[in-house]
Scaffold this motif. Structure first.
Motif, PDB file in Angstrom:
ATOM      1  N   GLN A  26      -2.673  22.557 -45.597  1.00  0.00           N
ATOM      2  CA  GLN A  26      -1.751  21.442 -45.413  1.00  0.00           C
ATOM      3  C   GLN A  26      -2.467  20.097 -45.396  1.00  0.00           C
ATOM      4  OE1 GLN A  26       1.508  22.122 -45.403  1.00  0.00           O
ATOM      5  NE2 GLN A  26       0.987  24.294 -45.577  1.00  0.00           N
ATOM      6  N   LEU A  27      -3.778  20.102 -45.604  1.00  0.00           N
ATOM      7  CA  LEU A  27      -4.538  18.859 -45.549  1.00  0.00           C
ATOM      8  C   LEU A  27      -4.176  17.925 -46.705  1.00  0.00           C
ATOM      9  CD1 LEU A  27      -8.179  19.887 -44.531  1.00  0.00           C
ATOM     10  CD2 LEU A  27      -6.627  18.406 -43.254  1.00  0.00           C
ATOM     11  N   THR A  28      -4.190  16.645 -46.411  1.00  0.00           N
ATOM     12  CA  THR A  28      -3.998  15.619 -47.430  1.00  0.00           C
ATOM     13  C   THR A  28      -5.219  14.693 -47.414  1.00  0.00           C
ATOM     14  OG1 THR A  28      -2.891  14.132 -45.882  1.00  0.00           O
ATOM     15  CG2 THR A  28      -1.505  15.690 -47.109  1.00  0.00           C
ATOM     16  N   ALA A  29      -5.323  13.835 -48.405  1.00  0.00           N
ATOM     17  CA  ALA A  29      -6.436  12.889 -48.451  1.00  0.00           C
ATOM     18  C   ALA A  29      -6.425  11.989 -47.230  1.00  0.00           C
ATOM     19  CB  ALA A  29      -6.361  12.062 -49.736  1.00  0.00           C
ATOM     20  N   GLU A  30      -5.252  11.599 -46.777  1.00  0.00           N
ATOM     21  CA  GLU A  30      -5.151  10.740 -45.593  1.00  0.00           C
ATOM     22  C   GLU A  30      -5.621  11.476 -44.345  1.00  0.00           C
ATOM     23  OE1 GLU A  30      -2.782  11.221 -47.804  1.00  0.00           O
ATOM     24  OE2 GLU A  30      -2.832   9.257 -48.818  1.00  0.00           O
ATOM     25  N   ALA A  31      -5.299  12.761 -44.255  1.00  0.00           N
ATOM     26  CA  ALA A  31      -5.735  13.544 -43.103  1.00  0.00           C
ATOM     27  C   ALA A  31      -7.249  13.719 -43.096  1.00  0.00           C
ATOM     28  CB  ALA A  31      -5.042  14.909 -43.118  1.00  0.00           C
ATOM     29  N   ILE A  32      -7.839  13.827 -44.274  1.00  0.00           N
ATOM     30  CA  ILE A  32      -9.293  13.963 -44.359  1.00  0.00           C
ATOM     31  C   ILE A  32      -9.978  12.670 -43.918  1.00  0.00           C
ATOM     32  CG2 ILE A  32     -11.231  14.307 -45.940  1.00  0.00           C
ATOM     33  CD1 ILE A  32      -9.469  16.186 -47.547  1.00  0.00           C
ATOM     34  N   VAL A  33      -9.412  11.530 -44.308  1.00  0.00           N
ATOM     35  CA  VAL A  33      -9.959  10.245 -43.866  1.00  0.00           C
ATOM     36  C   VAL A  33      -9.914  10.153 -42.347  1.00  0.00           C
ATOM     37  CG1 VAL A  33      -9.577   7.744 -43.867  1.00  0.00           C
ATOM     38  CG2 VAL A  33      -9.430   9.033 -46.005  1.00  0.00           C
ATOM     39  N   MET A  34      -8.818  10.592 -41.748  1.00  0.00           N
ATOM     40  CA  MET A  34      -8.716  10.599 -40.289  1.00  0.00           C
ATOM     41  C   MET A  34      -9.755  11.545 -39.680  1.00  0.00           C
ATOM     42  SD  MET A  34      -5.359  11.437 -37.948  1.00  0.00           S
ATOM     43  CE  MET A  34      -4.429  10.180 -38.855  1.00  0.00           C
ATOM     44  N   PHE A  35      -9.997  12.663 -40.329  1.00  0.00           N
ATOM     45  CA  PHE A  35     -11.004  13.629 -39.890  1.00  0.00           C
ATOM     46  C   PHE A  35     -12.396  12.987 -39.898  1.00  0.00           C
ATOM     47  CE2 PHE A  35     -13.314  17.781 -41.123  1.00  0.00           C
ATOM     48  CZ  PHE A  35     -13.604  18.072 -39.790  1.00  0.00           C
ATOM     49  N   LEU A  36     -12.689  12.212 -40.924  1.00  0.00           N
ATOM     50  CA  LEU A  36     -13.971  11.517 -41.003  1.00  0.00           C
ATOM     51  C   LEU A  36     -14.113  10.489 -39.880  1.00  0.00           C
ATOM     52  CD1 LEU A  36     -14.237  10.861 -44.871  1.00  0.00           C
ATOM     53  CD2 LEU A  36     -15.142  12.792 -43.568  1.00  0.00           C
ATOM     54  N   GLU A  37     -13.054   9.754 -39.622  1.00  0.00           N
ATOM     55  CA  GLU A  37     -13.094   8.745 -38.565  1.00  0.00           C
ATOM     56  C   GLU A  37     -13.297   9.395 -37.200  1.00  0.00           C
ATOM     57  OE1 GLU A  37     -13.202   5.571 -38.763  1.00  0.00           O
ATOM     58  OE2 GLU A  37     -12.847   5.327 -40.910  1.00  0.00           O
TER      59      GLU A  37
END
Length: 422
Positions: A328-339
């Motif tokens: 269910q991951l999206t590019a936006e969720a990955i950016v949040m994961f990085l932050e």
């Protein structure tokens, strides 16, 4: 002579001609400093050595017209060579050039071994003297460093020193401003840039207390991998030395190196994050993808669902997982994961503590035993069953011996008791 026999002889002859591998003995010590040698130290019983054998023949054939001679040493016969070169495992690949010795620790493929041999066979920094040479390099090499300017001064000396250190891992070149400006826009002289991912990225000098050598060494160490490389057991140790967080997209490819469509879509989505946000995250994160889940499972110490995403701290060996389901991951969720990783607000797993190391060894042992059982249950039963059976037999014999000794003592004491009663 019939046609079948002739065909067999021709095949054997072609194999003999194709293999340019020299069988070496302990007399090699007398000529080890003569010329350049690419050597495989092996043992006949080693399964990894047997798998490398045909690849080694192809490597030798590819280096036929070079100054590099390819050989191999049977370390079970010539133990003095294994001792001289401090061979601790099989196969061990080394490049010898005069008194210099380079040990290869990358993937055991023809292309990677050839790149290693070509890098260390030449000088640490090779010269580009014709404009078309740079074009040829871009076609044949997807990643290399270039120094532009006069070959003197602090930047040149620092660049050359770093090139000597990283020579086994990357290609280093030097050229004139005239040639370089035909391919890339350069404002300052001298300059250093890296060509990778079909782009040029320049070194920006950072003034710190450790000096120029440390500054450019750190930059080259961080830039010596592509933006989204394939992570394997052969290169993960070098990736860990970059000092960055490793963002790993875990998928699985078949024997034809094909990735299922849904996993390919997931991998491309993870790659799109670093492509879009390279300026912001490239300094802190090294992205990559894992094609063999057992590598990621070994890091996570659990069997991960496919596809998966994880981040590994290369300095502490801790790792993190996103809160969302990977599917269910999206590019936006990955950016949040990085932050969240940068702010250190995520749960931490793994590490280098002794309990973690013991559990990791236990996990890998159980995983290896499970894979052996799936591959050959009969052989696995014999390998593990016989030692266990012998151990049970020894324990049974010890226990039975104690019981028998106890019975004999009781029998000896009984007559004495009867005599006292009388």
């Amino acid at each position: 002579m019939n046609s079948t026999t002739l065909l067999v002889l021709l095949c054997l002859l072609s194999l003999a001609l194709a293999s340019r591998v020299i069988e070496l003995s302990d007399r090699f010590l007398d000529i080890r400093r003569d010329g350049q040698w690419l050597i495989m130290f092996y043992a006949p019983w080693c399964a990894h050595c047997k798998r490398l054998e045909p690849i080694w023949a192809h490597v030798a054939q590819a280096l036929t017209n070079t100054n590099v001679r390819v050989g191999k040493v049977d370390c079970t016969r010539f133990t003095s060579l294994a001792t001289e070169f401090k061979v601790n495992g099989f196969p061990t690949i080394m490049f010898l050039k005069g008194d210099a010795e380079f040990t290869y620790n990358g993937d055991r493929t023809k292309d990677e071994i050839l790149k290693f041999a070509l890098r260390v066979s030449g000088p640490p920094v090779q010269s580009i003297q014709r404009p078309e040479s740079l074009d040829n390099l871009k076609r044949t090499q997807d990643h290399f460093f270039v120094y532009v300017g006069n070959q003197n001064g602090p930047l040149w000396e620092a660049y050359f020193d770093v090139a000597e250190k990283f020579q086994p891992h990357a290609f280093f070149y030097a050229t004139s401003p005239h040639i370089a400006k035909m391919h890339v826009k350069i404002d300052d002289m001298p300059s250093v840039f890296v060509y990778k991912d079909n782009s040029h990225f320049f070194y920006q000098e950072i003034h710190n207390s450790d000096g120029l050598n440390t500054s450019i060494a750190d930059w080259i160490n961080q830039e010596r991998f592509a933006q989204f490389p394939k992570v394997t057991r052969g290169n993960i140790n070098q990736l860990m030395k970059t000092g960055k967080y490793l963002v790993l997209a875990v998928v699985e490819e078949n024997k034809l190196e094909e990735v299922p469509a849904h996993m390919l879509e997931f991998r491309d989505m993870v790659e799109s994050v670093i492509v879009k946000h390279r300026t912001k995250y490239h300094r802190y994160f090294q992205f990559g993808w894992v094609a063999q889940p057992d590598l990621a499972n070994s890091i996570a110490m659990q069997k991960l669902p496919l596809p998966s995403l994880m981040i590994v701290n290369s300095t502490t060996n801790h790792h993190h997982f996103p809160d969302d389901d990977p599917t269910q991951l999206t590019a936006e969720a990955i950016v949040m994961f990085l932050e969240q990783t940068l702010s250190q607000t995520l749960p931490i797993y793994g590490g280098n503590s002794w309990p973690v190391r013991v559990y990791r060894a236990y996990f890998e042992m159980i995983t290896a035993a499970t894979d052996m059982w799936r591959g050959n249950p009969v052989l696995t039963t014999v390998l593990f069953g016989l030692p266990f059976g012998f151990l049970c037999l020894i324990c049974y014999s010890i226990c039975c011996a104690d019981i028998m000794d106890a019975d004999e003592e009781d029998e000896e004491e009984e007559p004495l008791l009867h005599e006292k009663k009388e």
